[in-house]
Design a protein around this motif. Structure first.
Motif, PDB file in Angstrom:
ATOM      1  N   ALA A   1      -5.888  15.529 -17.067  1.00 59.09           N
ATOM      2  CA  ALA A   1      -5.009  14.614 -16.339  1.00 59.09           C
ATOM      3  C   ALA A   1      -4.671  15.258 -14.986  1.00 59.09           C
ATOM      4  N   HIS A   2      -3.953  14.498 -14.163  1.00 58.74           N
ATOM      5  CA  HIS A   2      -3.572  14.988 -12.837  1.00 58.74           C
ATOM      6  C   HIS A   2      -2.117  14.615 -12.574  1.00 58.74           C
ATOM      7  N   GLN A   3      -1.352  15.547 -12.063  1.00 63.90           N
ATOM      8  CA  GLN A   3       0.050  15.261 -11.784  1.00 63.90           C
ATOM      9  C   GLN A   3       0.165  14.239 -10.658  1.00 63.90           C
ATOM     10  N   ASP A   4       1.071  13.295 -10.821  1.00 62.79           N
ATOM     11  CA  ASP A   4       1.287  12.240  -9.835  1.00 62.79           C
ATOM     12  C   ASP A   4       2.769  11.880  -9.827  1.00 62.79           C
ATOM     13  N   LEU A   5       3.122  10.874  -9.077  1.00 61.65           N
ATOM     14  CA  LEU A   5       4.485  10.379  -9.012  1.00 61.65           C
ATOM     15  C   LEU A   5       4.521   8.927  -9.468  1.00 61.65           C
ATOM     16  N   LEU A   6       5.540   8.553 -10.219  1.00 66.47           N
ATOM     17  CA  LEU A   6       5.815   7.157 -10.534  1.00 66.47           C
ATOM     18  C   LEU A   6       6.981   6.726  -9.661  1.00 66.47           C
ATOM     19  N   ILE A   7       6.776   5.659  -8.903  1.00 65.28           N
ATOM     20  CA  ILE A   7       7.784   5.192  -7.960  1.00 65.28           C
ATOM     21  C   ILE A   7       8.073   3.716  -8.227  1.00 65.28           C
ATOM     22  N   ARG A   8       9.117   3.208  -7.607  1.00 63.93           N
ATOM     23  CA  ARG A   8       9.446   1.793  -7.761  1.00 63.93           C
ATOM     24  C   ARG A   8       8.410   0.927  -7.033  1.00 63.93           C
ATOM     25  N   ASP A   9       8.067  -0.185  -7.643  1.00 63.28           N
ATOM     26  CA  ASP A   9       7.068  -1.066  -7.053  1.00 63.28           C
ATOM     27  C   ASP A   9       7.540  -1.543  -5.676  1.00 63.28           C
ATOM     28  N   GLY A  10       6.635  -1.523  -4.716  1.00 63.00           N
ATOM     29  CA  GLY A  10       6.968  -1.904  -3.349  1.00 63.00           C
ATOM     30  C   GLY A  10       7.273  -0.719  -2.455  1.00 63.00           C
ATOM     31  N   GLU A  11       7.498   0.457  -3.055  1.00 61.40           N
ATOM     32  CA  GLU A  11       7.719   1.671  -2.280  1.00 61.40           C
ATOM     33  C   GLU A  11       6.424   2.475  -2.228  1.00 61.40           C
ATOM     34  N   SER A  12       6.406   3.521  -1.414  1.00 63.16           N
ATOM     35  CA  SER A  12       5.194   4.335  -1.285  1.00 63.16           C
ATOM     36  C   SER A  12       5.555   5.764  -0.910  1.00 63.16           C
ATOM     37  N   VAL A  13       4.646   6.659  -1.223  1.00 64.23           N
ATOM     38  CA  VAL A  13       4.727   8.055  -0.783  1.00 64.23           C
ATOM     39  C   VAL A  13       3.414   8.320  -0.052  1.00 64.23           C
ATOM     40  N   PRO A  14       3.423   8.315   1.267  1.00 65.79           N
ATOM     41  CA  PRO A  14       2.174   8.318   2.028  1.00 65.79           C
ATOM     42  C   PRO A  14       1.311   9.566   1.869  1.00 65.79           C
ATOM     43  N   ASN A  15       1.946  10.712   1.629  1.00 67.56           N
ATOM     44  CA  ASN A  15       1.184  11.951   1.502  1.00 67.56           C
ATOM     45  C   ASN A  15       2.026  12.996   0.773  1.00 67.56           C
TER      46      ASN A  15
ATOM     47  N   THR B   1      14.889   5.950 -16.630  1.00 68.12           N
ATOM     48  CA  THR B   1      16.161   5.251 -16.422  1.00 68.12           C
ATOM     49  C   THR B   1      16.740   5.593 -15.062  1.00 68.12           C
ATOM     50  N   GLY B   2      16.663   6.850 -14.684  1.00 69.80           N
ATOM     51  CA  GLY B   2      17.141   7.259 -13.374  1.00 69.80           C
ATOM     52  C   GLY B   2      16.353   6.617 -12.239  1.00 69.80           C
ATOM     53  N   LEU B   3      15.038   6.467 -12.445  1.00 70.31           N
ATOM     54  CA  LEU B   3      14.205   5.813 -11.439  1.00 70.31           C
ATOM     55  C   LEU B   3      14.584   4.339 -11.297  1.00 70.31           C
ATOM     56  N   GLU B   4      14.796   3.689 -12.430  1.00 70.86           N
ATOM     57  CA  GLU B   4      15.159   2.275 -12.399  1.00 70.86           C
ATOM     58  C   GLU B   4      16.532   2.076 -11.776  1.00 70.86           C
TER      59      GLU B   4
ATOM     60  N   VAL C   1      17.151   8.600  -8.716  1.00 70.82           N
ATOM     61  CA  VAL C   1      16.073   9.485  -8.263  1.00 70.82           C
ATOM     62  C   VAL C   1      15.027   8.616  -7.579  1.00 70.82           C
ATOM     63  N   ASP C   2      14.192   9.255  -6.760  1.00 72.91           N
ATOM     64  CA  ASP C   2      13.173   8.523  -6.012  1.00 72.91           C
ATOM     65  C   ASP C   2      11.859   8.389  -6.768  1.00 72.91           C
ATOM     66  N   ALA C   3      11.599   9.314  -7.675  1.00 77.35           N
ATOM     67  CA  ALA C   3      10.317   9.283  -8.384  1.00 77.35           C
ATOM     68  C   ALA C   3      10.399  10.108  -9.649  1.00 77.35           C
ATOM     69  N   LEU C   4       9.573   9.726 -10.598  1.00 75.09           N
ATOM     70  CA  LEU C   4       9.358  10.516 -11.805  1.00 75.09           C
ATOM     71  C   LEU C   4       8.025  11.218 -11.627  1.00 75.09           C
TER      72      LEU C   4
END
Length: 269
Positions: free
Chosen positions: A119-133, A174-177, A181-184
């Motif tokens: 697997a590869h570490q990534d971020l889960l963010i709220r839909d409609g948001e982005s982390v460009p880099n 829950t914190g993301l929702e 917090v900004d991301a999981l």
């Protein structure tokens, strides 16, 4: 004379006990304890009705079967990230299949079979948001589970980022929702499972970053080389007979998550 009668009685009891053991009468050999996660959809999840589902559950069940245990002889035990080494050391479980990344630090305390998944570490963010880099991570407040490689990687690579370490990924979600917090952050396989859950569809999305390579291994107590070899043989058979790919398709296909082919075994000595 009393001593001889007592000895004869003891011998008889011992013989009956051995006979019962030989017939499988209720000893520890009748069951095997396997550590899994209870809160990782797609990998290891305990459902409201008490069933266990996920890719790791399928891998654990297949391995146990190759070791001679039927599904109803498997005792699935919750194995939080920060407790896995202790659980193996204490003998709480026979082996652990719980998104358990193989690291040199962990190999000082436990042994591994595998790997069986990458697997590869990534971020889960709220839909409609982005982390460009990756550089943008330093400005975020992220959540992960204490004792996980994801939390350790983040603290080492992005020391400027805010990191909240909680007990479970469900708490982070829950914190993301709630926007505390900004991301999981954790492995993309875990994040894809959360995003694909019916109650989460349309709420979250993966950022699409590949922050690390995480090779999942089967954790075993230190020095159990014969058990390691048996588990490696089971993993190889699961891949060769197609059961591994079937489990991948079942648990990651609905999320649209692309999984790499089964990795080469490295934990062989």
């Amino acid at each position: 004379m009393r001593l001889r009668k007592a000895s004869a009685l003891a011998a008889g009891v011992l013989a009956l006990s051995l006979a019962a053991t030989a017939c499988g009468g209720g000893g520890d050999d009748d069951k095997i304890s396997v550590g899994i996660k209870y809160d990782q959809p797609g990998l290891g999840l305990k459902t409201p009705d008490g069933d266990f589902v996920g890719f790791d559950v399928d891998v654990a069940t297949y391995i146990a079967g190759e070791l001679g245990y039927e599904p109803d002889q498997i005792d699935f035990v919750e194995s939080p990230s920060g407790d896995r080494e202790t659980m193996l050391d204490r003998g709480d479980v026979d082996f652990i299949v719980a998104s358990y990344s193989i690291t040199d630090e962990r190999k000082e305390q436990v042994d591994f079979a595998g790997p069986y998944f990458v697997a590869h570490q990534d971020l889960l963010i709220r839909d409609g948001e982005s982390v460009p880099n990756e550089e943008a991570i330093a400005d975020l407040t992220l959540c992960s589970v204490g004792g996980s490689t994801s939390a350790a990687n983040l603290a080492e690579q992005y020391p400027g980022a805010g990191l909240e370490e909680l007990g479970t990924y469900s708490e982070c979600l829950t914190g993301l929702e709630n926007e505390t917090v900004d991301a999981l952050t954790t492995d993309d396989s875990i994040l894809a499972g959360y995003a694909a859950q019916e109650q989460n569809q349309g709420k979250f999305t993966l950022a699409g970053l590949s922050l690390s390579d995480e090779y999942y291994g089967v954790g075993i107590p230190k020095g159990e080389t014969e058990r390691r070899d048996d588990i490696n043989a089971a993993i190889t058979k699961m891949v060769d007979d197609g059961a591994w790919q079937e489990a991948v398709d079942e648990h990651f296909g609905p999320a649209g998550h692309e999984v790499e082919p089964a990795p080469e075994l490295t934990e062989t000595s």
